[in-house]
Design an enzyme around this catalytic site. Structure first.
Site, PDB file in Angstrom:
ATOM      1  N   PHE A 117       6.440  27.811 -11.875  1.00 49.79           N
ATOM      2  CA  PHE A 117       5.643  26.927 -11.014  1.00 49.79           C
ATOM      3  C   PHE A 117       6.516  26.419  -9.893  1.00 49.79           C
ATOM      4  CE2 PHE A 117       1.579  24.362 -11.635  1.00 49.79           C
ATOM      5  CZ  PHE A 117       0.812  25.449 -11.988  1.00 49.79           C
ATOM      6  N   GLN A 231      -0.279  14.025  -1.524  1.00 48.28           N
ATOM      7  CA  GLN A 231       0.140  15.420  -1.474  1.00 48.28           C
ATOM      8  C   GLN A 231      -0.974  16.369  -1.025  1.00 48.28           C
ATOM      9  OE1 GLN A 231       0.721  17.717  -5.325  1.00 48.28           O
ATOM     10  NE2 GLN A 231       2.795  17.693  -4.529  1.00 48.28           N
ATOM     11  N   HIS A 233      -2.069  20.141  -1.288  1.00 52.78           N
ATOM     12  CA  HIS A 233      -1.801  21.363  -2.039  1.00 52.78           C
ATOM     13  C   HIS A 233      -1.946  22.519  -1.055  1.00 52.78           C
ATOM     14  CE1 HIS A 233      -2.161  24.583  -4.930  1.00 52.78           C
ATOM     15  NE2 HIS A 233      -1.943  23.753  -5.932  1.00 52.78           N
ATOM     16  N   LEU A 243      -9.738  23.947  -5.070  1.00 57.35           N
ATOM     17  CA  LEU A 243      -8.369  24.379  -5.341  1.00 57.35           C
ATOM     18  C   LEU A 243      -8.246  25.807  -5.854  1.00 57.35           C
ATOM     19  CD1 LEU A 243      -5.496  22.994  -5.452  1.00 57.35           C
ATOM     20  CD2 LEU A 243      -5.786  23.141  -7.912  1.00 57.35           C
ATOM     21  N   GLU A 246      -1.758  26.712  -8.269  1.00 62.84           N
ATOM     22  CA  GLU A 246      -0.412  27.238  -8.047  1.00 62.84           C
ATOM     23  C   GLU A 246      -0.111  28.404  -8.999  1.00 62.84           C
ATOM     24  OE1 GLU A 246       2.155  24.082  -6.888  1.00 62.84           O
ATOM     25  OE2 GLU A 246       3.673  24.762  -8.299  1.00 62.84           O
ATOM     26  N   ARG A 277       5.298  21.909  -3.133  1.00 62.56           N
ATOM     27  CA  ARG A 277       4.021  21.929  -2.407  1.00 62.56           C
ATOM     28  C   ARG A 277       4.111  21.387  -0.986  1.00 62.56           C
ATOM     29  NH1 ARG A 277       0.110  20.052  -7.360  1.00 62.56           N
ATOM     30  NH2 ARG A 277       0.245  22.083  -8.382  1.00 62.56           N
ATOM     31  N   HIS A 346      -4.808  16.593  -2.214  1.00 63.48           N
ATOM     32  CA  HIS A 346      -4.859  16.947  -3.628  1.00 63.48           C
ATOM     33  C   HIS A 346      -4.462  15.852  -4.594  1.00 63.48           C
ATOM     34  CE1 HIS A 346      -4.758  19.611  -7.033  1.00 63.48           C
ATOM     35  NE2 HIS A 346      -3.473  19.398  -7.249  1.00 63.48           N
ATOM     36  N   ARG A 381       4.980  15.290  -5.877  1.00 61.67           N
ATOM     37  CA  ARG A 381       4.872  15.668  -7.288  1.00 61.67           C
ATOM     38  C   ARG A 381       5.015  17.179  -7.439  1.00 61.67           C
ATOM     39  NH1 ARG A 381       0.685  17.790 -10.527  1.00 61.67           N
ATOM     40  NH2 ARG A 381      -0.941  17.532  -8.962  1.00 61.67           N
TER      41      ARG A 381
HETATM   42  C1  LIG Z   1      -8.495  20.796  -8.886  1.00 61.25           C
HETATM   43  C2  LIG Z   1      -7.292  20.153  -9.513  1.00 61.25           C
HETATM   44  C3  LIG Z   1      -6.402  20.905 -10.246  1.00 61.25           C
HETATM   45  C4  LIG Z   1      -5.290  20.303 -10.835  1.00 61.25           C
HETATM   46  N1  LIG Z   1      -4.435  21.067 -11.568  1.00 61.25           N
HETATM   47  C5  LIG Z   1      -3.374  20.476 -12.172  1.00 61.25           C
HETATM   48  C6  LIG Z   1      -2.492  21.244 -12.995  1.00 61.25           C
HETATM   49  O1  LIG Z   1      -2.699  22.440 -13.221  1.00 61.25           O
HETATM   50  N2  LIG Z   1      -1.450  20.600 -13.559  1.00 61.25           N
HETATM   51  C7  LIG Z   1      -1.195  19.278 -13.367  1.00 61.25           C
HETATM   52  O2  LIG Z   1      -0.231  18.767 -13.917  1.00 61.25           O
HETATM   53  N3  LIG Z   1      -2.026  18.532 -12.600  1.00 61.25           N
HETATM   54  C8  LIG Z   1      -3.100  19.096 -12.009  1.00 61.25           C
HETATM   55  N4  LIG Z   1      -3.932  18.327 -11.245  1.00 61.25           N
HETATM   56  C9  LIG Z   1      -3.734  16.875 -11.194  1.00 61.25           C
HETATM   57  C10 LIG Z   1      -4.266  16.242 -12.463  1.00 61.25           C
HETATM   58  O3  LIG Z   1      -5.323  16.998 -12.985  1.00 61.25           O
HETATM   59  C11 LIG Z   1      -4.772  14.818 -12.240  1.00 61.25           C
HETATM   60  O4  LIG Z   1      -3.798  14.071 -11.561  1.00 61.25           O
HETATM   61  C12 LIG Z   1      -5.047  14.141 -13.576  1.00 61.25           C
HETATM   62  O5  LIG Z   1      -5.916  14.936 -14.353  1.00 61.25           O
HETATM   63  C13 LIG Z   1      -5.627  12.748 -13.425  1.00 61.25           C
HETATM   64  O6  LIG Z   1      -5.980  12.260 -14.701  1.00 61.25           O
HETATM   65  P1  LIG Z   1      -6.463  10.775 -14.911  1.00 61.25           P
HETATM   66  O7  LIG Z   1      -6.783  10.636 -16.354  1.00 61.25           O
HETATM   67  O8  LIG Z   1      -5.500   9.840 -14.315  1.00 61.25           O
HETATM   68  O9  LIG Z   1      -7.806  10.661 -14.034  1.00 61.25           O
HETATM   69  P2  LIG Z   1      -9.178  11.502 -14.026  1.00 61.25           P
HETATM   70  O10 LIG Z   1      -9.144  12.694 -14.884  1.00 61.25           O
HETATM   71  O11 LIG Z   1      -9.542  11.665 -12.599  1.00 61.25           O
HETATM   72  O12 LIG Z   1     -10.200  10.490 -14.701  1.00 61.25           O
HETATM   73  C14 LIG Z   1     -10.590   9.286 -14.090  1.00 61.25           C
HETATM   74  C15 LIG Z   1     -11.560   8.582 -15.002  1.00 61.25           C
HETATM   75  O13 LIG Z   1     -11.823   7.287 -14.488  1.00 61.25           O
HETATM   76  C16 LIG Z   1     -13.180   7.013 -14.543  1.00 61.25           C
HETATM   77  N5  LIG Z   1     -13.487   6.064 -13.458  1.00 61.25           N
HETATM   78  C17 LIG Z   1     -13.054   6.098 -12.177  1.00 61.25           C
HETATM   79  N6  LIG Z   1     -13.576   5.055 -11.498  1.00 61.25           N
HETATM   80  C18 LIG Z   1     -14.323   4.340 -12.377  1.00 61.25           C
HETATM   81  C19 LIG Z   1     -15.115   3.171 -12.284  1.00 61.25           C
HETATM   82  N7  LIG Z   1     -15.272   2.503 -11.137  1.00 61.25           N
HETATM   83  N8  LIG Z   1     -15.756   2.733 -13.396  1.00 61.25           N
HETATM   84  C20 LIG Z   1     -15.639   3.405 -14.569  1.00 61.25           C
HETATM   85  N9  LIG Z   1     -14.910   4.521 -14.710  1.00 61.25           N
HETATM   86  C21 LIG Z   1     -14.272   4.986 -13.629  1.00 61.25           C
HETATM   87  C22 LIG Z   1     -13.860   8.352 -14.376  1.00 61.25           C
HETATM   88  O14 LIG Z   1     -15.152   8.304 -14.944  1.00 61.25           O
HETATM   89  C23 LIG Z   1     -12.911   9.266 -15.148  1.00 61.25           C
HETATM   90  O15 LIG Z   1     -13.263   9.279 -16.499  1.00 61.25           O
HETATM   91  C24 LIG Z   1      -5.058  18.919 -10.662  1.00 61.25           C
HETATM   92  C25 LIG Z   1      -5.952  18.168  -9.927  1.00 61.25           C
HETATM   93  C26 LIG Z   1      -7.043  18.773  -9.334  1.00 61.25           C
HETATM   94  C27 LIG Z   1      -7.967  17.911  -8.512  1.00 61.25           C
END
Ligand SMILES: Cc1cc2nc3c(=O)[nH]c(=O)nc-3n(C[C@H](O)[C@H](O)[C@H](O)COP(=O)(O)OP(=O)(O)OC[C@H]3O[C@@H](n4cnc5c(N)ncnc54)[C@H](O)[C@@H]3O)c2cc1C
Length: 568
Positions: A117, A231, A233, A243, A246, A277, A346, A381
């Site tokens: 990666f 960031q 991507h 997306l 990577e 990135r 991203h 990141r």
């Molecule tokens: C397309 C894509 C591909 C990616 N691929 C990778 C990868 O391969 N490897 C890697 O390490 N990272 C990757 N990332 C980054 C990584 O996936 C995210 O940074 C990470 O999953 C975020 O997790 P989280 O639990 O913080 O938030 P999220 O998974 O975004 O969850 C947020 C939660 O908060 C809740 N929420 C938000 N606002 C409110 C509100 N006002 N009231 C109630 N609930 C709320 C939502 O309902 C949701 O359940 C990727 C990101 C994207 C967008």
């Protein structure tokens, strides 16, 4: 309503926190409140994988190298002890998830497979084809159900309530009924995800990545850290900005300009397509700027990600989702043709300031996941480090929140805030819109991409900031809610999300103007060099009651590795 531990957000961070919390103390009420159904959280969209120095492919890999790569990738803005903690926890947490049933892809010998990666010196990214986030999210959700975690699905958090010293609870709308409630909690974990939707139309993020928790933290007087670092991507699909992981380059994909050249040899002669990135995104934009990109009929500029030489078998086995996305959204089969791509907004490195215990300055309020800034990613990141960050710090937050809840009682107060929020919503519902939400969101995305994009400079940013201020003022004056019903009012929800986006964009723009250097994802044409003497600090921003910002400089922990120039 009262819960001992209330977790807001059901992505990887929220679910891991919930799981750790119930395992830590079965007798506490642990609830997860989420605006979307848990398995629809953005974590489910993560494709490429999660980093851990398991050394399954390359026996010379170890936690120390992972720590160093992460710090170097961060352009020396990450807090080094925090990074070390995350990287040493990584193998343990991967095994814990394996035992929960996460179906990792395997090597011939049965061990968890690992792929190369960006910015990593070894093959360190564990994966499950190109659906890592999806399988993690589903497994963690199943485990939460099994352990009896309570879910408040389709509740929208409005504000965080505290008494200046400790947590009182949150205000939230039950989306199904439209009722606004105060939910008391001894401890609250904000796991509300990132905010890249401020680049509306130019982002890989799900519609819900609107930084609600981060904006609520700002309104509640909590400091936000390093907000200027967002960031891009390198590989989003040309039309939709969806997306292309990577993993596509990790598996050997090539980036090519309109002359058919693998241009990365100019910018990162050693790592080529697997540079970090920030560097790869800038290189693509540089090729486009200098006229070596492609342009379609609609004027969209892009370059090619070529996978054709990988062959049908490898593409179908390792990158099936990417193939599907390219077919559905570009009408192109990557087995036969190169994919048109351009950089896409991203990931938010900045977020709610916490220490390594996930504590904010208010007792009982914690943050974890992309909403949080510890900081382990600094100015940039590395791919595969976010899925790791969210579970490692989700785990910490769950345990710390339980420890605090065990030693305290519910705090009084909060009725005023509830009343205020109900009034605010009534006002919005009764107001006639003079402009449409859809147009205003697009306008926000245009301003941010054009003026606070991959390349920035003082003049462009000042112009952009003036436009943004005008948009904010118009939104408060002209935007109401068209749909007047109480039940499942997504018009209301989207409007509230938009107000959060505006608050975040405002901080990001403000923070960007203060940093007169280039570091990691943050690049200015007018200050192209990193300047450790004047800018090796975390920006810390709080909001005053009159809407102005306080700006402070937080110390960066560089206790392990001396900052050095990054070369790839
Ligand atoms: C397309 C894509 C591909 C990616 N691929 C990778 C990868 O391969 N490897 C890697 O390490 N990272 C990757 N990332 C980054 C990584 O996936 C995210 O940074 C990470 O999953 C975020 O997790 P989280 O639990 O913080 O938030 P999220 O998974 O975004 O969850 C947020 C939660 O908060 C809740 N929420 C938000 N606002 C409110 C509100 N006002 N009231 C109630 N609930 C709320 C939502 O309902 C949701 O359940 C990727 C990101 C994207 C967008």
């Amino acid at each position: 309503m009262k819960r001992d531990v209330l977790i807001v957000g059901a992505g990887g961070a929220g679910l891991y926190a919930a799981l750790s919390a119930v395992k830590e103390n079965k007798d506490l009420d642990v609830a997860v409140l989420t605006k979307v159904y848990p398995t629809r959280s953005h974590t489910g969209a993560a494709q490429g994988g999660i980093n851990a120095a398991l050394a399954n492919v390359d026996p010379t890999d170890n936690e120390e190298l992972h720590t160093f790569d992460t710090i170097k990738g961060s352009d020396y803005l990450a807090d080094q002890e925090a990074v070390k903690y995350m990287c040493y926890e990584a193998p343990k947490i991967i095994r814990a998830m394996e035992h929960m049933g996460v179906p990792f892809s395997r090597l011939g010998n049965g061990k968890i497979a690992q792929r190369p990666f960006g910015g990593a010196s070894k093959d360190r990214t564990c994966y499950s084809a190109d659906k890592m986030g999806h399988v993690m999210l589903h497994t963690l959700y199943e485990q939460c159900i099994k352990e009896g975690v309570e879910f408040l699905n389709e509740w929208f958090m409005l504000n965080i309530v505290h008494d200046g010293k400790r947590a009182i609870g949150v205000t939230a709308i039950n989306i199904a009924t439209g009722e606004v409630e105060l939910i008391r909690a001894k401890s609250i974990i904000l796991a509300t995800g990132g905010h890249s939707r401020i680049y509306w139309g130019y982002t890989s993020n799900a519609l819900g990545c609107t930084g609600d928790g981060t904006a609520a933290a700002l309104r509640a007087g909590l400091p936000l850290k390093d907000m200027e670092f967002l960031q891009f991507h390198p590989t989003g699909l040309r039309k939709s900005a969806i997306l292309v992981s990577e993993a596509a380059r990790g598996e050997g994909g090539h980036l090519k300009n309109a002359l058919g050249e693998r241009f990365m040899k100019k910018y990162a002669p050693e790592k080529m397509e697997l540079g970090p990135r920030d560097l790869v995104s800038r290189s693509i934009m540089q090729e486009i700027r200098e006229g070596r990109g492609f342009k379609d009929e609609e004027g969209r500029e892009y370059v090619h990600l070529d996978l054709t030489h990988l062959g049908e078998e490898k593409i179908k086995e390792r990158l099936p989702q990417i193939r599907e996305l390219a077919i559905d959204f570009e009408g192109i089969d990557p087995i036969k043709e190169p994919i048109p791509i351009k950089p896409t907004a991203h990931y938010a490195m900045g977020g709610i300031h916490t220490n390594v215990k996930c504590e904010t300055p208010i007792e009982g309020i914690y943050a974890a996941g992309e909403a949080q800034c510890v900081s382990v990613h600094g100015a940039n990141r590395l791919g595969g480090n976010s899925l790791l960050d969210i579970v490692v710090f989700g785990n910490v937050a769950g345990k710390e929140a339980v420890r605090y809840a065990e030693g305290t009682d519910f705090a009084d107060g909060g009725e005023e805030k509830l009343k205020e929020d109900i009034e605010f919503i009534n006002e919005l519902m009764n107001k006639e819109s003079k402009e449409t939400l859809g147009d205003m969101r697009n306008e926000l995305g245009e301003i941010m991409f054009k003026h606070f994009g991959v390349f920035k400079n003082e003049k462009e940013m000042q112009e952009g900031y003036a436009k943004l201020k005008d948009l904010i003022e118009r939104a408060h004056k002209n935007l109401g809610v068209e749909d007047k019903s109480k039940i499942f009012n997504l018009d209301l929800q989207s409007t509230l999300e938009f107000f959060n986006l505006l608050e975040i964009a405002d901080v990001l723009a403000y923070a960007s103007l203060q940093r007169k250097e280039s570091r990691g994802s943050f690049y200015r044409d007018d200050y192209p060099k990193r300047d450790d003497e004047n800018f090796l600090y975390h920006s810390m921003i709080t909001k005053n009651p009159d809407g102005s910002f306080n700006y402070e400089k937080g110390e960066v922990d560089i206790s392990l590795y001396e900052p050095a120039e990054r070369k790839y």
